[in-house]
Scaffold this active site. Structure first.
Site, PDB file in Angstrom:
ATOM      1  N   ASP A   1     -10.666   0.453 -24.578  1.00  0.00           N
ATOM      2  CA  ASP A   1     -11.672   0.225 -23.505  1.00  0.00           C
ATOM      3  C   ASP A   1     -11.310   1.461 -22.317  1.00  0.00           C
ATOM      4  O   ASP A   1     -10.396   2.815 -22.716  1.00  0.00           O
ATOM      5  CB  ASP A   1     -10.242  -0.769 -21.590  1.00  0.00           C
ATOM      6  CG  ASP A   1     -10.301  -1.591 -22.454  1.00  0.00           C
ATOM      7  OD1 ASP A   1     -10.755  -2.443 -22.766  1.00  0.00           O
ATOM      8  OD2 ASP A   1      -9.350  -2.627 -21.841  1.00  0.00           O
TER       9      ASP A   1
ATOM     10  N   PRO B   1       0.271  -1.212   0.259  1.00  0.00           N
ATOM     11  CA  PRO B   1      -0.234  -0.388  -0.163  1.00  0.00           C
ATOM     12  C   PRO B   1       0.689   1.408  -0.048  1.00  0.00           C
ATOM     13  O   PRO B   1       0.404   2.244  -0.328  1.00  0.00           O
ATOM     14  CB  PRO B   1      -0.611   0.439   1.409  1.00  0.00           C
ATOM     15  CG  PRO B   1       0.097  -0.996   2.338  1.00  0.00           C
ATOM     16  CD  PRO B   1       0.346  -2.171   0.964  1.00  0.00           C
TER      17      PRO B   1
HETATM   18  N1  ADE Z   1      -1.090  -4.426  -0.290  1.00  0.00           N
HETATM   19  C1  ADE Z   1      -1.824  -4.533   0.983  1.00  0.00           C
HETATM   20  N2  ADE Z   1      -2.907  -3.031   0.096  1.00  0.00           N
HETATM   21  C2  ADE Z   1      -2.516  -3.739  -0.872  1.00  0.00           C
HETATM   22  C3  ADE Z   1      -2.060  -1.874  -2.169  1.00  0.00           C
HETATM   23  N3  ADE Z   1      -3.440  -0.957  -1.795  1.00  0.00           N
HETATM   24  N4  ADE Z   1      -1.926  -2.719  -2.734  1.00  0.00           N
HETATM   25  C4  ADE Z   1      -1.214  -3.794  -3.670  1.00  0.00           C
HETATM   26  N5  ADE Z   1      -0.618  -4.562  -2.434  1.00  0.00           N
HETATM   27  C5  ADE Z   1      -0.847  -4.207  -0.871  1.00  0.00           C
END
Ligand code: ADE
Length: 240
Positions: A170, A86
């Site tokens: 797309d 994240p």
């Molecule tokens: N691992 C945990 N959350 C994630 C996200 N939002 N994107 C990629 N990997 C992750």
């Protein structure tokens, strides 16, 4: 294209073998290999994590086991290493387009509070490494993010989609969201398919679709409209 995924939950990646991706694998267009990180542990408990230096909640994945796993999986074949997190750079359609020409993608799925940063730093000193996020929310691990990214990349590979125009037309390919689509019957529960789509006038249909895409993008994703390059909208678009 060859795709390797290293994870402590190989079963999470089973959907890669379903539907469109399954057919692409069966046709030999992509070669997917899923590896269990615990196969590279050396202790009886097969521990892959430890407490974070500096304190705080959660556990961090240990560098030794990742190093041994990635050395083996990477071998000598050139590859791009991708670490879903994240805290990464956003994954977008442009990322998918950039990756589709790579001969090999290797995904390292972290769990817990992530992987010891030295693993990324170490491999980044010898090969392309990207830490990427699929959106502004937190999953419990990178596995689902890998499913998302592999599907987005695989459908761009020649021969994977039945109709290659689907990928070209797309949402996002022209920087706009796609407008609404309709099929038979002409009237369903009193709701009629827009007359222009049944007119056979290809110019009018293209214009109508463009207007709906502009309308939808302005309403749902004004950030996308604002990010379009100067020459992306013509005079007629601006009048809309
Ligand atoms: N691992 C945990 N959350 C994630 C996200 N939002 N994107 C990629 N990997 C992750």
């Amino acid at each position: 294209m060859r795709i390797d995924v290293v994870t402590i939950f190989p079963g999470y990646l089973a959907p890669l073998r379903e539907a469109l991706l399954g057919r692409a694998i069966a046709a030999g267009l992509i070669d997917v290999r899923v590896h269990n990180l615990r196969d590279w542990t050396r202790d009886v408990h097969q521990a892959v994590d430890d407490a974070p230096y500096g304190g705080g909640p959660g556990m961090v994945m240990r560098p030794q086991v990742w190093g041994e796993a990635l050395d083996d999986v990477l071998g000598d074949e050139p590859a791009r290493l991708i670490v879903p997190t994240p805290a990464g750079v956003p994954f977008t359609q442009a990322t998918a387009r950039r990756w589709k020409d790579e001969p090999r993608l290797v995904f390292a799925c972290g769990r817990y509070e992530g992987i010891d940063q030295r693993v990324v730093d170490e491999y980044a000193s010898r090969m392309p490494v990207e830490e990427v996020s699929i959106g502004d929310y937190v999953l419990v691990g990178g596995e689902v993010a890998v499913l998302v990214m592999v599907e987005a990349v695989a459908r761009l590979l020649p021969g994977v989609l039945g109709n290659p125009q689907s990928a070209e037309q797309d949402s996002f390919s022209d920087g706009l969201l796609e407008g609404p689509a309709y099929t038979r019957p002409v009237v369903w529960r009193g709701r009629e398919v827009p007359a222009v789509l049944r007119s056979g006038d290809h110019g009018a249909i293209a214009r109508w679709r463009r207007d709906r895409a502009l309308e939808r993008t302005a309403k749902r994703r004004p950030d996308l409209l604002a990010a379009l390059p100067e020459d992306a909208l013509d005079q007629r678009d601006r009048e809309f």
